[in-house]
Design a protein around this motif. Structure first.
Motif, mmCIF file in Angstrom:
data_model
loop_
_atom_site.group_PDB
_atom_site.id
_atom_site.type_symbol
_atom_site.label_atom_id
_atom_site.label_comp_id
_atom_site.label_asym_id
_atom_site.label_seq_id
_atom_site.Cartn_x
_atom_site.Cartn_y
_atom_site.Cartn_z
ATOM 1 N N ARG A 39 0.825 -1.207 0.000
ATOM 2 C CA ARG A 39 0.000 0.000 0.000
ATOM 3 C C ARG A 39 0.862 1.261 0.000
ATOM 4 O O ARG A 39 0.607 2.217 -0.727
ATOM 5 N N GLN A 40 1.907 1.251 0.838
ATOM 6 C CA GLN A 40 2.784 2.411 0.913
ATOM 7 C C GLN A 40 3.519 2.652 -0.411
ATOM 8 O O GLN A 40 3.685 3.798 -0.846
ATOM 9 N N LEU A 41 3.968 1.567 -1.018
ATOM 10 C CA LEU A 41 4.783 1.680 -2.231
ATOM 11 C C LEU A 41 3.946 1.821 -3.497
ATOM 12 O O LEU A 41 4.463 2.217 -4.546
ATOM 13 N N GLY A 42 2.670 1.475 -3.430
ATOM 14 C CA GLY A 42 1.806 1.550 -4.608
ATOM 15 C C GLY A 42 2.130 0.486 -5.636
ATOM 16 O O GLY A 42 2.023 0.737 -6.849
ATOM 17 N N VAL A 43 2.515 -0.721 -5.181
ATOM 18 C CA VAL A 43 2.863 -1.804 -6.108
ATOM 19 C C VAL A 43 2.047 -3.045 -5.758
ATOM 20 O O VAL A 43 1.455 -3.141 -4.680
ATOM 21 N N ASN A 44 2.032 -4.014 -6.676
ATOM 22 C CA ASN A 44 1.329 -5.261 -6.382
ATOM 23 C C ASN A 44 2.258 -6.182 -5.584
ATOM 24 O O ASN A 44 3.459 -5.944 -5.454
ATOM 25 N N ARG A 45 1.663 -7.262 -5.081
ATOM 26 C CA ARG A 45 2.404 -8.116 -4.166
ATOM 27 C C ARG A 45 3.544 -8.856 -4.869
ATOM 28 O O ARG A 45 4.619 -9.060 -4.280
ATOM 29 N N SER A 46 3.357 -9.230 -6.116
ATOM 30 C CA SER A 46 4.418 -9.969 -6.814
ATOM 31 C C SER A 46 5.667 -9.110 -6.971
ATOM 32 O O SER A 46 6.803 -9.611 -6.860
ATOM 33 N N THR A 47 5.491 -7.819 -7.231
ATOM 34 C CA THR A 47 6.642 -6.913 -7.333
ATOM 35 C C THR A 47 7.392 -6.843 -6.017
ATOM 36 O O THR A 47 8.629 -6.919 -5.959
ATOM 37 N N LEU A 48 6.630 -6.695 -4.922
ATOM 38 C CA LEU A 48 7.268 -6.611 -3.606
ATOM 39 C C LEU A 48 7.971 -7.913 -3.261
ATOM 40 O O LEU A 48 9.106 -7.909 -2.753
ATOM 41 N N VAL A 49 7.332 -9.036 -3.524
ATOM 42 C CA VAL A 49 7.927 -10.335 -3.199
ATOM 43 C C VAL A 49 9.237 -10.529 -3.948
ATOM 44 O O VAL A 49 10.216 -11.056 -3.405
ATOM 45 N N THR A 50 9.300 -10.079 -5.193
ATOM 46 C CA THR A 50 10.547 -10.178 -5.963
ATOM 47 C C THR A 50 11.651 -9.368 -5.308
ATOM 48 O O THR A 50 12.788 -9.833 -5.170
ATOM 49 N N ALA A 51 11.311 -8.152 -4.877
ATOM 50 C CA ALA A 51 12.311 -7.295 -4.224
ATOM 51 C C ALA A 51 12.777 -7.905 -2.916
ATOM 52 O O ALA A 51 13.987 -7.961 -2.619
ATOM 53 N N LEU A 52 11.835 -8.397 -2.105
ATOM 54 C CA LEU A 52 12.209 -9.000 -0.829
ATOM 55 C C LEU A 52 13.018 -10.274 -1.042
ATOM 56 O O LEU A 52 13.926 -10.585 -0.249
ATOM 57 N N GLY A 53 12.723 -11.010 -2.103
ATOM 58 C CA GLY A 53 13.498 -12.208 -2.400
ATOM 59 C C GLY A 53 14.951 -11.887 -2.682
ATOM 60 O O GLY A 53 15.856 -12.628 -2.258
ATOM 61 N N GLN A 54 15.199 -10.777 -3.394
ATOM 62 C CA GLN A 54 16.578 -10.377 -3.657
ATOM 63 C C GLN A 54 17.312 -10.047 -2.352
ATOM 64 O O GLN A 54 18.473 -10.424 -2.171
ATOM 65 N N LEU A 55 16.609 -9.350 -1.436
ATOM 66 C CA LEU A 55 17.244 -8.983 -0.175
ATOM 67 C C LEU A 55 17.505 -10.215 0.682
ATOM 68 O O LEU A 55 18.525 -10.298 1.386
ATOM 69 N N THR A 56 16.584 -11.179 0.627
ATOM 70 C CA THR A 56 16.781 -12.426 1.369
ATOM 71 C C THR A 56 17.993 -13.187 0.822
ATOM 72 O O THR A 56 18.818 -13.708 1.586
ATOM 73 N N ALA A 57 18.110 -13.241 -0.504
ATOM 74 C CA ALA A 57 19.241 -13.937 -1.133
ATOM 75 C C ALA A 57 20.565 -13.267 -0.773
ATOM 76 O O ALA A 57 21.605 -13.937 -0.681
#
Length: 513
Positions: free
Chosen positions: A62-80
């Motif tokens: 909601r804060q970023l104005g993006v869908n969940r798949s976009t956020l999950v991709t970004a968080l996946g990179q940070l997790t990796a």
């Protein structure tokens, strides 16, 4: 909307929001890459230290104005990259740097200051500080009050258009033309010019006191903090009305002071229970807001005030009187403050310019025996070395120039109009849902729902609809049917819109609790 301290579904505080930043949809860099770069910057700069919990994914989307798949991709990179990790039931947290991990990848504990075992990050210190954090909902309100697009239905301050901006600007301009401005510290009690002006102002309300019995504080809230730290031993008991504004802050609890609530009726604090509770709890002090009580708006009548003074006098029980709303009467002037009835020096009186003139000046005061205010002044000097010299000078000119009385007359007229408008709106939308009082002054209407509701759920549902509420459980933890409505901040148009929406939300929650 800045939800750095958002309220999660469980009611706990979640950290690691994105503030005002959003990815740029016109950039050639993919949205998920922009998000991961932004998060990396926050983590590596130390703004998001190890152990910090990120906001839930739905809130981040909601804060970023993006869908969940976009956020999950970004968080996946940070997790990796080993910068964040998710735990079942624990959310997503920033991890401790790899240098702090053992060969198995587990976090290695280290010995911190004082020999305590800690994980080596600031999160430990945040959790262990001796000053209690604000209630999660209060933290959210404090931040969301500055978010665009929200209708603030409970805000306890005057709207900007009710403040004397032009006159205050003229006062400040006049000060700029004087040969020497006070750029140094003031004396421990505060500016003598301001204390003299306050002494004259208080005399008009029946409080006859000298400048030596007045301490200038950085708002009335600091006065409460100084009293909690300087006059009460740990474990002391304080009697107060229930509900009360004091329950919504932790100044006294952080000092180890315990509260014991006393019942109220339409005439104010019920004095019949004071003696019994004072003996039972070995109370050290009684705190009260006798004039246009926060949050209920109740005015303690003169007979009840005299009874309270007599009862506490027989007990030798000191009183802390909060007079923040004393001059904001809308129908007839209220009875004299308790301090005006005090001939033994038992009453400490708190006052402020925040409710009538300017919250931004941060000017409040404590009136009491000289030895008491000297003790509190010493603590204040250890805390901040005095309120702003420029603010004190501006406040002194505001009071001594006669501007305050003229402005208060105009403010009362405008608040009266707003009160009447809100009462009409409530009659139109809430007659079947709630009952309410008709306040004789101050800012607040205490709305009592006919049916109890889960107030945390109501707060969140209202927020999703663009409304910011002050629910009754902030002022009484067990409350499930009250709202503090303010007619001082939101415009009449906003109040009409917001209260209409709120009525619909309440009806929906009653049907689907």
């Amino acid at each position: 909307m800045d939800a750095l301290n958002a309220v999660s579904a469980s009611g706990t505080t979640t950290l690691g929001g994105t503030g005002e930043w959003r990815p740029d949809a016109t950039s050639a860099l993919p949205l998920h890459a922009q998000i991961s770069d932004y998060f990396i910057g926050k983590i590596r700069s130390g703004a998001w230290p190890p152990g910090m919990r990120l906001a839930p994914q739905r809130e981040l989307c909601r804060q970023l104005g993006v869908n969940r798949s976009t956020l999950v991709t970004a968080l996946g990179q940070l997790t990796a990259m080993g910068l964040i990790e998710g735990k079942r039931g624990g959310g997503t947290r920033v991890v401790t740097p790899s240098a702090e991990r053992d060969g198995s990848g587990a976090i290695r504990e280290s010995t911190g200051f004082g020999g305590q075992v800690r994980a080596g990050n600031w999160n430990d210190y945040v959790e262990e500080g001796i000053h209690y954090p604000n209630l999660p909902t209060i933290q959210a309100i404090n931040r969301l009050e500055y978010a665009r697009g929200l209708i603030r239905l409970g805000t306890g301050e005057p709207a900007p258009e009710l403040l004397p901006g032009q006159v205050m600007q003229e006062i400040l301009a006049g000060l700029s033309r004087e040969p020497l401005l006070p750029l140094s510290y003031e004396e421990p009690l505060g500016s003598l010019e301001l204390r003299t002006a306050l002494s004259n102002k208080l005399s008009a309300a029946g409080i006859h006191t000298s400048p030596a019995s007045i301490l200038i504080t950085s708002g009335a809230l600091q006065g409460l903090q100084l009293i909690a730290m300087g006059l009460l031993p740990r474990g002391a008991a304080v009697l107060l009305e229930k509900p009360s504004y004091l329950y919504s802050i932790h100044a006294f609890q952080s000092a180890g002071v315990k509260f014991n609530g006393l019942p109220m009726d339409e005439r104010g604090l019920m004095t019949d229970s004071v003696a019994q509770e004072a003996y039972r709890t070995k109370a050290s002090m009684l705190y009260t807001i006798p004039t246009f009580h926060n949050p209920t708006g109740i005015l303690m009548d003169e007979e009840r005030r005299n009874a309270l003074m007599a009862t506490t006098g027989a007990l030798g029980l000191p009183i802390l009187e909060d007079g923040a709303y004393q001059e904001l009467w809308l129908d007839t002037p209220p009875p004299p403050p308790l301090k005006a009835l005090d001939h033994e020096g038992r009453v400490l009186h708190l006052g402020t310019l925040s409710k009538a003139a300017s919250p931004g000046l941060r000017i409040g005061w404590i009136v009491g025996p000289e030895a008491v205010v000297a003790r509190l002044a010493d603590i204040k000097m250890q805390s901040d070395y005095g309120a702003s010299s420029l603010s004190q000078l501006a406040a002194a000119r505001w009071l001594s120039g006669g501007y305050h009385e003229a402005h208060a007359n105009v403010l009362r007229q405008k608040l009266r109009m707003r009160r009447e408008a809100v009462l009409e709106i409530l009659q139109a939308h809430f007659s079947e849902l709630a009952t309410w009082n008709i306040p004789a002054g101050g800012f607040y209407i205490w709305l009592s729902l006919r049916q109890p509701l889960p107030l945390r759920k109501l707060f969140k549902a209202a927020l999703q609809s663009g409304l910011l509420l002050n629910t009754g459980d902030l002022y009484d933890r067990g409350d499930n049917r009250h709202l503090r409505l303010s007619y001082a901040y939101a415009s009449i148009t906003e109040l009409e819109t917001g209260l209409s929406i709120l009525a619909g939300i309440i009806r929906n929650l009653q049907r689907h609790p």
